[in-house]
Write a protein that holds these residues in place. Structure first.
Motif, PDB file in Angstrom:
ATOM      1  N   TYR A 132       0.825  -1.221   0.000  1.00 30.16           N
ATOM      2  CA  TYR A 132       0.000   0.000   0.000  1.00 30.16           C
ATOM      3  C   TYR A 132       0.852   1.262   0.000  1.00 30.16           C
ATOM      4  CZ  TYR A 132      -3.784   3.175   1.348  1.00 30.16           C
ATOM      5  OH  TYR A 132      -4.704   4.197   1.386  1.00 30.16           O
ATOM      6  N   ASP A 133       1.966   1.234   0.743  1.00 31.25           N
ATOM      7  CA  ASP A 133       2.844   2.399   0.887  1.00 31.25           C
ATOM      8  C   ASP A 133       4.274   1.973   0.549  1.00 31.25           C
ATOM      9  OD1 ASP A 133       4.714   4.289   2.155  1.00 31.25           O
ATOM     10  OD2 ASP A 133       2.926   5.198   3.036  1.00 31.25           O
ATOM     11  N   ALA A 134       4.844   2.585  -0.473  1.00 26.38           N
ATOM     12  CA  ALA A 134       6.164   2.171  -0.974  1.00 26.38           C
ATOM     13  C   ALA A 134       7.300   2.570  -0.056  1.00 26.38           C
ATOM     14  CB  ALA A 134       6.391   2.760  -2.359  1.00 26.38           C
ATOM     15  N   ASN A 135       7.021   3.367   0.969  1.00 24.54           N
ATOM     16  CA  ASN A 135       8.097   3.862   1.838  1.00 24.54           C
ATOM     17  C   ASN A 135       8.062   3.295   3.251  1.00 24.54           C
ATOM     18  OD1 ASN A 135       9.211   5.713  -0.142  1.00 24.54           O
ATOM     19  ND2 ASN A 135       7.346   6.945   0.192  1.00 24.54           N
ATOM     20  N   VAL A 136       6.942   2.708   3.651  1.00 24.52           N
ATOM     21  CA  VAL A 136       6.799   2.272   5.030  1.00 24.52           C
ATOM     22  C   VAL A 136       7.696   1.081   5.336  1.00 24.52           C
ATOM     23  CG1 VAL A 136       4.904   0.617   4.679  1.00 24.52           C
ATOM     24  CG2 VAL A 136       5.091   1.863   6.849  1.00 24.52           C
ATOM     25  N   ASN A 137       8.209   1.044   6.550  1.00 27.30           N
ATOM     26  CA  ASN A 137       8.921  -0.116   7.076  1.00 27.30           C
ATOM     27  C   ASN A 137       8.038  -0.781   8.125  1.00 27.30           C
ATOM     28  OD1 ASN A 137      12.125  -0.386   6.429  1.00 27.30           O
ATOM     29  ND2 ASN A 137      11.364   1.684   6.055  1.00 27.30           N
ATOM     30  N   VAL A 138       8.095  -2.115   8.187  1.00 32.04           N
ATOM     31  CA  VAL A 138       7.300  -2.863   9.152  1.00 32.04           C
ATOM     32  C   VAL A 138       8.225  -3.825   9.893  1.00 32.04           C
ATOM     33  CG1 VAL A 138       5.339  -4.405   9.529  1.00 32.04           C
ATOM     34  CG2 VAL A 138       5.277  -2.752   7.642  1.00 32.04           C
ATOM     35  N   THR A 139       8.124  -3.804  11.220  1.00 30.54           N
ATOM     36  CA  THR A 139       8.844  -4.772  12.045  1.00 30.54           C
ATOM     37  C   THR A 139       7.830  -5.716  12.665  1.00 30.54           C
ATOM     38  OG1 THR A 139      10.709  -3.315  12.542  1.00 30.54           O
ATOM     39  CG2 THR A 139      10.275  -5.093  14.097  1.00 30.54           C
ATOM     40  N   ILE A 140       8.022  -7.005  12.443  1.00 31.52           N
ATOM     41  CA  ILE A 140       7.126  -8.027  12.998  1.00 31.52           C
ATOM     42  C   ILE A 140       7.722  -8.545  14.296  1.00 31.52           C
ATOM     43  CG2 ILE A 140       6.006 -10.249  12.611  1.00 31.52           C
ATOM     44  CD1 ILE A 140       6.384  -9.788   9.602  1.00 31.52           C
ATOM     45  N   MET A 141       6.960  -8.453  15.363  1.00 32.12           N
ATOM     46  CA  MET A 141       7.344  -9.030  16.652  1.00 32.12           C
ATOM     47  C   MET A 141       6.614 -10.341  16.846  1.00 32.12           C
ATOM     48  SD  MET A 141       7.221  -5.747  19.264  1.00 32.12           S
ATOM     49  CE  MET A 141       7.412  -6.839  20.676  1.00 32.12           C
ATOM     50  N   ASP A 142       7.359 -11.440  17.000  1.00 31.95           N
ATOM     51  CA  ASP A 142       6.693 -12.729  17.208  1.00 31.95           C
ATOM     52  C   ASP A 142       7.713 -13.776  17.632  1.00 31.95           C
ATOM     53  OD1 ASP A 142       4.632 -14.696  17.202  1.00 31.95           O
ATOM     54  OD2 ASP A 142       3.644 -13.629  15.568  1.00 31.95           O
ATOM     55  N   CYS A 181      12.304  -8.418  11.329  1.00 34.06           N
ATOM     56  CA  CYS A 181      11.828  -9.347  12.350  1.00 34.06           C
ATOM     57  C   CYS A 181      12.456  -9.026  13.701  1.00 34.06           C
ATOM     58  CB  CYS A 181      12.159 -10.784  11.952  1.00 34.06           C
ATOM     59  SG  CYS A 181      11.263 -11.338  10.479  1.00 34.06           S
ATOM     60  N   PHE A 182      11.629  -9.057  14.730  1.00 33.61           N
ATOM     61  CA  PHE A 182      12.077  -8.800  16.096  1.00 33.61           C
ATOM     62  C   PHE A 182      11.588  -9.963  16.945  1.00 33.61           C
ATOM     63  CE2 PHE A 182      11.829  -6.925  20.331  1.00 33.61           C
ATOM     64  CZ  PHE A 182      12.999  -6.177  20.398  1.00 33.61           C
ATOM     65  N   GLU A 183      12.490 -10.859  17.268  1.00 31.27           N
ATOM     66  CA  GLU A 183      12.120 -12.087  17.965  1.00 31.27           C
ATOM     67  C   GLU A 183      11.872 -11.833  19.444  1.00 31.27           C
ATOM     68  OE1 GLU A 183      14.402 -16.186  19.151  1.00 31.27           O
ATOM     69  OE2 GLU A 183      14.573 -15.530  17.053  1.00 31.27           O
ATOM     70  N   THR A 184      10.733 -12.275  19.921  1.00 35.28           N
ATOM     71  CA  THR A 184      10.427 -12.136  21.348  1.00 35.28           C
ATOM     72  C   THR A 184       9.283 -13.059  21.725  1.00 35.28           C
ATOM     73  OG1 THR A 184      10.019 -10.509  23.114  1.00 35.28           O
ATOM     74  CG2 THR A 184       8.703 -10.287  21.112  1.00 35.28           C
ATOM     75  N   ASN A 185       9.208 -13.379  23.001  1.00 39.35           N
ATOM     76  CA  ASN A 185       8.080 -14.120  23.562  1.00 39.35           C
ATOM     77  C   ASN A 185       7.289 -13.121  24.402  1.00 39.35           C
ATOM     78  OD1 ASN A 185       6.263 -15.699  24.933  1.00 39.35           O
ATOM     79  ND2 ASN A 185       7.754 -17.185  25.673  1.00 39.35           N
ATOM     80  N   LEU A 233       4.875 -13.391  26.264  1.00 40.58           N
ATOM     81  CA  LEU A 233       4.472 -13.834  27.600  1.00 40.58           C
ATOM     82  C   LEU A 233       5.628 -13.780  28.591  1.00 40.58           C
ATOM     83  CD1 LEU A 233       2.111 -16.842  26.827  1.00 40.58           C
ATOM     84  CD2 LEU A 233       1.491 -14.604  27.727  1.00 40.58           C
ATOM     85  N   ASP A 234       6.831 -13.590  28.085  1.00 39.91           N
ATOM     86  CA  ASP A 234       8.002 -13.448  28.950  1.00 39.91           C
ATOM     87  C   ASP A 234       8.305 -11.959  29.068  1.00 39.91           C
ATOM     88  OD1 ASP A 234      10.438 -13.358  30.223  1.00 39.91           O
ATOM     89  OD2 ASP A 234      11.398 -14.878  28.962  1.00 39.91           O
ATOM     90  N   HIS A 235       7.903 -11.384  30.181  1.00 42.34           N
ATOM     91  CA  HIS A 235       7.986  -9.931  30.319  1.00 42.34           C
ATOM     92  C   HIS A 235       9.393  -9.431  30.618  1.00 42.34           C
ATOM     93  CE1 HIS A 235       3.712  -9.991  29.919  1.00 42.34           C
ATOM     94  NE2 HIS A 235       3.603 -10.828  30.933  1.00 42.34           N
ATOM     95  N   GLN A 236      10.352 -10.364  30.654  1.00 42.19           N
ATOM     96  CA  GLN A 236      11.750  -9.980  30.780  1.00 42.19           C
ATOM     97  C   GLN A 236      12.389  -9.780  29.400  1.00 42.19           C
ATOM     98  OE1 GLN A 236      12.788  -9.323  33.905  1.00 42.19           O
ATOM     99  NE2 GLN A 236      10.684  -9.931  34.411  1.00 42.19           N
ATOM    100  N   GLN A 237      11.711 -10.261  28.365  1.00 40.06           N
ATOM    101  CA  GLN A 237      12.260 -10.110  27.020  1.00 40.06           C
ATOM    102  C   GLN A 237      11.946  -8.722  26.470  1.00 40.06           C
ATOM    103  OE1 GLN A 237      11.721 -13.241  24.184  1.00 40.06           O
ATOM    104  NE2 GLN A 237      11.906 -14.885  25.699  1.00 40.06           N
ATOM    105  N   PRO A 238      12.770  -8.241  25.517  1.00 39.56           N
ATOM    106  CA  PRO A 238      12.625  -6.854  25.035  1.00 39.56           C
ATOM    107  C   PRO A 238      11.364  -6.638  24.217  1.00 39.56           C
ATOM    108  CG  PRO A 238      14.260  -8.031  23.744  1.00 39.56           C
ATOM    109  CD  PRO A 238      13.916  -8.932  24.889  1.00 39.56           C
ATOM    110  N   PHE A 239      10.953  -5.382  24.156  1.00 37.82           N
ATOM    111  CA  PHE A 239       9.801  -4.934  23.376  1.00 37.82           C
ATOM    112  C   PHE A 239      10.312  -3.836  22.455  1.00 37.82           C
ATOM    113  CE2 PHE A 239       5.627  -3.413  22.359  1.00 37.82           C
ATOM    114  CZ  PHE A 239       4.725  -4.418  22.732  1.00 37.82           C
ATOM    115  N   TYR A 240       9.907  -3.855  21.193  1.00 33.09           N
ATOM    116  CA  TYR A 240      10.456  -2.879  20.245  1.00 33.09           C
ATOM    117  C   TYR A 240      10.089  -1.449  20.669  1.00 33.09           C
ATOM    118  CZ  TYR A 240      12.337  -1.110  15.924  1.00 33.09           C
ATOM    119  OH  TYR A 240      13.109  -0.443  14.994  1.00 33.09           O
ATOM    120  N   GLN A 241      11.072  -0.586  20.701  1.00 27.88           N
ATOM    121  CA  GLN A 241      10.897   0.772  21.233  1.00 27.88           C
ATOM    122  C   GLN A 241      10.700   1.808  20.118  1.00 27.88           C
ATOM    123  OE1 GLN A 241      11.180   1.496  24.802  1.00 27.88           O
ATOM    124  NE2 GLN A 241      10.966  -0.738  24.800  1.00 27.88           N
ATOM    125  N   GLY A 242       9.808   2.747  20.360  1.00 26.44           N
ATOM    126  CA  GLY A 242       9.732   3.968  19.566  1.00 26.44           C
ATOM    127  C   GLY A 242       9.128   3.876  18.195  1.00 26.44           C
TER     128      GLY A 242
END
Length: 359
Positions: free
Chosen positions: A201-211, A234-238, A240-249
């Motif tokens: 849809y948008d030729a400029n957008v970047n998408v990071t998948i967290m899973d 891709c940003f690998e994380t679980n 349900l594990d709240h000690q693992q990182p969450f993508y920022q910003g």
């Protein structure tokens, strides 16, 4: 919804019949599937107004006359067929069972993913665990095992998941991109269907998948096939594990048919982590199907039934929520609703959320 706010207008005789239908529901389900699986519904449909006889069906089928006859008799009682002058014809319910994509998708999902596991519903309700998941694999929840499911089971699971979300994409993309996000964080993005819709849809957008890693491995392959590997990350994380990182910003955090995979306590923690990761100008868009926001009773029926898949098979503690439950969780996390849109796709609701200003 209003259709649940008063008793149904039905006679005692008809209500007793409905109770018998419930008692024999597993039989009805399997008969419907077998009539479809053995192409009997299609052959009857192809015969049109003239109809087709038992003998003609037997000559065209791998099944014996006995097998076909017991299926047809139950099909008559279920209202799938009608018969006059020994010629069988499709009734309206049989027509939609054969031709309606939603009915076919739901039937395959229940048979391939849920049927055996639902026998464990009683145990799941008592234990608060997905007691029926053992019929698919040895995992705590279904999500780490999705990439390992047998091919037919995997196909039915993803067909079910994508059927409902895909119908909303065309309506959603203009709504999502009116804020012109440069970077979308697809939380629980699975194999990347939404990410690829966004990059198309948008030729400029970047998408990071967290899973989880299993889903991301497939998403990476799909990104290469779609020639967008440089814009889909891709940003690998679980989650349900709240000690693992969450993508920022990120500019826009996207959760589509995602939060229904978690309990209220888990949703509260995920939303709190999302708020902590957002900057003051970030948005969070939540797309879900809420049973109380459906335009008709059939939609609410399907959604409430889907809740029991989560109970018995997926994880044991999540469900399809009432919108008021989700709104409370959103407000408690420090967010407010900037936009609330119903009836997207097949009964989806979009909440566009922003962080409350700190006084």
């Amino acid at each position: 919804m209003s259709f649940y706010q008063s008793p149904k207008k039905i006679s005692a005789f008809d209500a007793k019949f409905e109770a018998q239908k419930i008692a024999f529901a597993p039989v009805s389900f399997q008969v419907a599937r077998c009539l479809n699986q053995f192409m009997l519904l299609k052959q009857i449909d192809d015969a049109g107004k003239i109809g087709i006889t038992l003998n003609q069906l037997t000559m065209q089928s791998e099944l014996s006359e006995y097998a076909i006859h017991v299926l047809l008799d139950m099909g008559l009682s279920m209202g799938l067929l009608w018969c006059a002058d020994e010629h069988y014809r499709l009734d309206k319910t049989g027509y939609f069972l054969l031709h309606d994509d939603m009915a076919s998708t739901n039937l395959n999902f229940i048979h391939d993913v849920c049927y055996q596991g639902l026998f464990e519903l009683e145990s799941a309700l008592k234990q608060g665990k997905a007691a029926g998941l053992k019929h698919l694999g040895d995992w705590d929840t279904i999500y780490p095992g999705l990439s390992q499911l047998p091919e037919q089971t995997k196909k039915s699971w993803f067909d079910f998941d994508h059927y409902y979300s895909d119908h909303a994409f065309n309506s959603l993309l203009p709504i999502i991109f009116k804020s012109k996000p440069d970077h979308i964080i697809d939380v629980g993005g699975n194999t990347g269907k939404w990410a690829f819709a966004c990059t198309a849809y948008d030729a400029n957008v970047n998408v990071t998948i967290m899973d989880l890693p299993g889903q991301l491995a497939v998403a990476k392959q799909n990104a290469q096939k779609n020639n967008v590997a440089e814009r889909v990350h891709c940003f690998e994380t679980n989650l349900l594990d709240h000690q693992q990182p969450f993508y920022q910003g990120g500019d826009l955090y996207w959760m589509s048919q995602f939060l229904d995979c978690f309990s209220k306590t888990e949703i509260a923690q995920i939303l709190a982590r999302t708020v902590a990761a957002m900057n003051p100008h970030s948005e969070l868009c939540i797309l879900e199907t809420y049973w109380d926001r459906q335009p008709n009773e059939a939609g609410a029926y399907c959604i409430n039934a889907t809740s029991l898949y989560f109970t018995a098979i997926a994880n044991g503690n999540s469900r399809m929520y009432h919108s008021k439950d989700m709104l409370k969780l959103i407000y408690d996390a420090g967010l407010y609703i900037d936009e609330d849109i119903d009836n997207i796709g097949l009964g989806h609701t979009l909440f566009r959320c922003k962080v409350k200003a700190i006084d």
